[in-house]
Design a protein around this motif. Sequence first.
Motif, PDB file in Angstrom:
ATOM      1  N   VAL C 284       0.823  -1.210   0.000  1.00 41.99           N
ATOM      2  CA  VAL C 284       0.000   0.000   0.000  1.00 41.99           C
ATOM      3  C   VAL C 284       0.862   1.268   0.000  1.00 41.99           C
ATOM      4  O   VAL C 284       0.488   2.280  -0.565  1.00 41.99           O
ATOM      5  N   MET C 473      -9.764   3.146  -5.631  1.00 40.90           N
ATOM      6  CA  MET C 473      -8.567   2.433  -5.205  1.00 40.90           C
ATOM      7  C   MET C 473      -8.564   2.234  -3.699  1.00 40.90           C
ATOM      8  O   MET C 473      -8.170   1.165  -3.206  1.00 40.90           O
ATOM      9  N   ALA C 474      -9.014   3.245  -2.961  1.00 40.25           N
ATOM     10  CA  ALA C 474      -9.057   3.112  -1.504  1.00 40.25           C
ATOM     11  C   ALA C 474      -9.996   1.974  -1.115  1.00 40.25           C
ATOM     12  O   ALA C 474      -9.671   1.147  -0.241  1.00 40.25           O
ATOM     13  N   THR C 477      -8.371  -1.399  -2.100  1.00 37.60           N
ATOM     14  CA  THR C 477      -7.240  -1.722  -1.228  1.00 37.60           C
ATOM     15  C   THR C 477      -7.738  -2.268   0.109  1.00 37.60           C
ATOM     16  O   THR C 477      -7.164  -3.218   0.651  1.00 37.60           O
ATOM     17  N   LYS C 478      -8.787  -1.669   0.618  1.00 34.49           N
ATOM     18  CA  LYS C 478      -9.354  -2.147   1.878  1.00 34.49           C
ATOM     19  C   LYS C 478      -9.763  -3.606   1.769  1.00 34.49           C
ATOM     20  O   LYS C 478      -9.615  -4.385   2.717  1.00 34.49           O
ATOM     21  N   VAL C 481      -6.539  -5.920   1.700  1.00 35.96           N
ATOM     22  CA  VAL C 481      -5.883  -6.130   2.989  1.00 35.96           C
ATOM     23  C   VAL C 481      -6.838  -6.737   4.016  1.00 35.96           C
ATOM     24  O   VAL C 481      -6.476  -6.886   5.184  1.00 35.96           O
TER      25      VAL C 481
END
Lengths: 298, 285, 517
Positions: C284, C473-474, C477-478, C481
């Motif tokens: 990240v 993207m945020a 990404t969450k 992960v």
Amino acid sequence: MNPVWKRSWPIYLMIFPGLLFFIVFRYIPMGGLVLAFKDYDPFSGFSGSPWVGFDHFHRLFTQQDFWIILRNTFVLSGINLFFFFPIPIAMAILLNEVKLPWVRKLVQTTIYIPHFVSWVVVAGITVVLFATQDGGINKLLAEHGRQRMELLTDPSYFQALFLTQNIWKEMGWGTIIFLASLASVDPGLYEAAYVDGAGRWRQLWHITLPSLRTIVVIMFILRLGQIMDVGFEQIFLLQNSLNLSVSDVFDTYVYRNGVQHGEFGFTTAMGLFKSVVGLVLLLTFNRLAKKFGEEGVY
Amino acid sequence: MGKKFNLVADGILYLILLLIVLFIALPFSYILFSSFSTNAEYYSRGFYILPHKWTINAYGYLAMNENFMQAYRNTFVLTACGTAISLGFTLFMAYGLSKRWLRGRRLLNMLVLFTMIFHGGMIPTYLLVSELHLLNSYWSIYLTGAIFPFLLIIMRSFFASFPPELEEAARMDGCGELQLLLRIVLPLSIPSVVTIALMYGVAHWNSYFQAILYLNDSAKWPIQSFLRQFLLDSDTGMLRSVGSYEYGPPVKMAAVIVTALPLLLCYPFLQKYFNKGMLVGSIKG
Amino acid sequence: MRKWTVLALSSLLAAGAAGCGNSTNEAQSESAPASGSAAASVAASSPEATVDTSKKLTITLLAPSYAGGGWQGDNAVVQKLNEKLNINLQIQWVPIANLAEKETAMAASNSFPDAYFVLQNEFTKWRDKGVFLDVKPYLEQFPNFTKYLSEESLQIENPADHYYGFPYYIQDTRDSLAVRKDWLDKLGLQAPTTIEEFGQVATAFATQDPDGNGKQDTSGFSFGMTNGSFSGLSPILAAFGLGNEWIQSGDELVNYKTQTEQLKPFVSFLRELYASGGLDKDFVTNKNNDHKSKFVASTVGIAEYVPGELFTTSLPNLQQTHPEARIAQVIPPVGPDGKQGTSTLPMTSKIVINNSIDKEKQQRIIQLLDYMLSDEGYDLIKNGVENVHWKSENGTFVKLDAYDVDRPQLLSTWFFRRADPLIQMHKWEDQALLDQLQQWNDNNAKYAWPNPAAEVVSEVQSKLAPNLNEKWMAAVTKIIVGQAPVDDVDQAASDWLKDGGDKITQDINEQYKKLHQ
């Protein structure tokens, strides 16, 4: 000759070159602020570019994340004002209390150094120290069987990280101006207080602190004028997909949406908005300061 | 000043200072010492303080890099001249504005303050510089950044803290304003003048954008323009090992150190001015 | 004491005023007497291009620069070009990060150089403003452009009958996944050919201690994220059938962020890898090139690379600490539906000629650019000057030390060049290395995965996309992960569409159709 004029003209003469600078290099280019209301095309020039009224501002205010961005900006700015700002003052006072000249010199020089390290490098060290997998701190934690901490990506650490970076880089530099103020305090005052039996705390309270008051107030007010600037590079480099909810600020927003695509009309409008916010705060606090008998900034 | 050494109070004071110094010095030592490392060690070790294998390769590489050295020389010229010009403009104007009796003072102060908050922006300034035929000349940099309103305001408030009696006394002696400023006020303001000079010096030393914008000939650019590109722009493989000097991240760290070095070295010499408080006092008393 | 300080101060001020402006010697003689031999040799070497070079002309040229900066003063290459073409070449190097700003300022003050490099955004914005010379009429007279740059590449971003500049060549399938061969061998694994194997290898790299140091300090692979898009991840995206930004679906172009069918298995794949350690836990925070530094640091076993860079820079660095390190190529892995592909880079930057300078000069600039593509000229801008930067010894070429100091290849790498996939490789390079690179290139070239909308510039997109992409993207990404469920992909996609993605899609489709009518 008029006596007032006789007394004044040398002073006006001294001011003149500076005034000329402000008029030529600051006020003439300010005409460019009209771009905030235009769709700028470099080939049509400032006057030829079409008017768009308040379109750029409309685009900002209707942006769905506008309030989040504004909140993040104020939060980080607030951290700078209330947590970072006092630190150089405290540091200057601490150094003022040191009696061994070499200690004082050594500390002063050490804390001044990081100012010359650019943000890119600071960001690099931050990763080397704080990364989850390869970061120095987490390696240490892992070796001792502790849980790794997601220092760079967990939004709850972001503000602390931001403040720490700021303290590390700018504390020493910020101290200089306060040290210079303390340097012009009449040592006789301390002597007199000592003779009167005032202890160290009372000297601090009655001599050191009051002598810093004017400069502290000025610095604080000027900082308020820049409330919307929270350090673009620092934040941009510290930002990632997981901390975006707290790290997206006004400048990073403008960078993404205007600067990167060469939209000068939009970026000018954003700059103007920032300026107006800064001006309002500055004027308010300057008035307040004057009420309390301070000189203020104008 | 109270010279009594208090074991508890001073003990705590020195302990705090020690912690602060460690907090600053540890991360910095990574930059410093990794510049003395080999590429191999830099890549493989993560955070470390002392390298296993010391080398001055990185510094040798920089000395061989003509672009770096040229930019470094340019920076000395730009900083010396830029600071001198800025100081000239600022000291005179700040002194003038510190006179409380001056008519129009409030208006002038407002004019100055306003420019701290409102900026015309890059393109109008570029057009102005172009119209004045200053493109490609160092004057574009000296003049567009001649006064920092922030420093002007600080200097003004330093001057304003002078006792008015001083001025009266000097006038009695037949001193003109210029003489008053040069002979009496300035010498008594050494700490603040040095502070302002340092602030200007550092600002000029760190400036990079004006040079890139106004000077077409990159051979005239200062070190920060080089350093920024060195640290930020992608490495397109154009920098290779030269002779026996290998290129790699330690070279970047060395560039950071070498760039900062002159300002780090001059600081201890300036410090004595910050620590002297007797000048103003001796007059007042 | 006081007096001295004042004296010092005032003399400093005086010195400042006196000695600070000594840097304006811009006056250059426009027409020095031409050396007849130079002019003659041009005519002789390129019989097609008969340009009168008897007059010495000053040509200003603006080129982007990267880390290290451009040439200072007269490089040997510039001298050679000057002699050859009877010109006085003055190159303005501008850091790539400031290129657009500087050119906009130049546009505003009408002070463009004679020839300059422009990025896609500025090229498309300014193309129809009449500031760039239409070079199409010159192509017949100067054949090197069509010979060494394809006609298609000249057409990019241009209307049918006008070419407002020359393309800056980029190899489309340049980037390739590389894997640590020695790690594979140690663990008894093969280079992965499918996505499933890719996952297994990556996980094994994280869990089975491939470097044998007894610590769990390695991970399988890594990639970066910049400006709201993935970098160094293209073969994985392609394997799952996701578009290279845009993908043709029926009659319409669709953005990959809304391909929820394909996104779910893709995101699940990365999510599992993240959990197993196969995906770098710090991905990240990776910026542009961090995944490559991790590969060099031997903490990551698979990363996407420009092969030339890998072999000439990264591998030697890696082998300094890990002499046993060996590299193998990962052919773009095959996805669950049999898809595979590799990032296909668009050729969107241009070299343009100022339309407002006189005809004679324009022609001389075209001659210069044409010469840069000719055998002799290209050799010069790529390999440098004979006996200065290289020499020939018994039929083989040897690089000289001055090459590394002078960097004579800057014009060819940063400004203008032939369609040459081995642009960074020189004639003295080891044949085995060249063969290997050629092999990597050929392997990759089969799996081109182009972005159909690469040429399209949409104002709607540049206004809305940056924020939308960051937010998408945020959200994704969450999920990767493990902070959000995989099904949130639907939400991310529909948010993207709802908040403006639908407008972007519509505009891109319209522009695309206009372009391909």
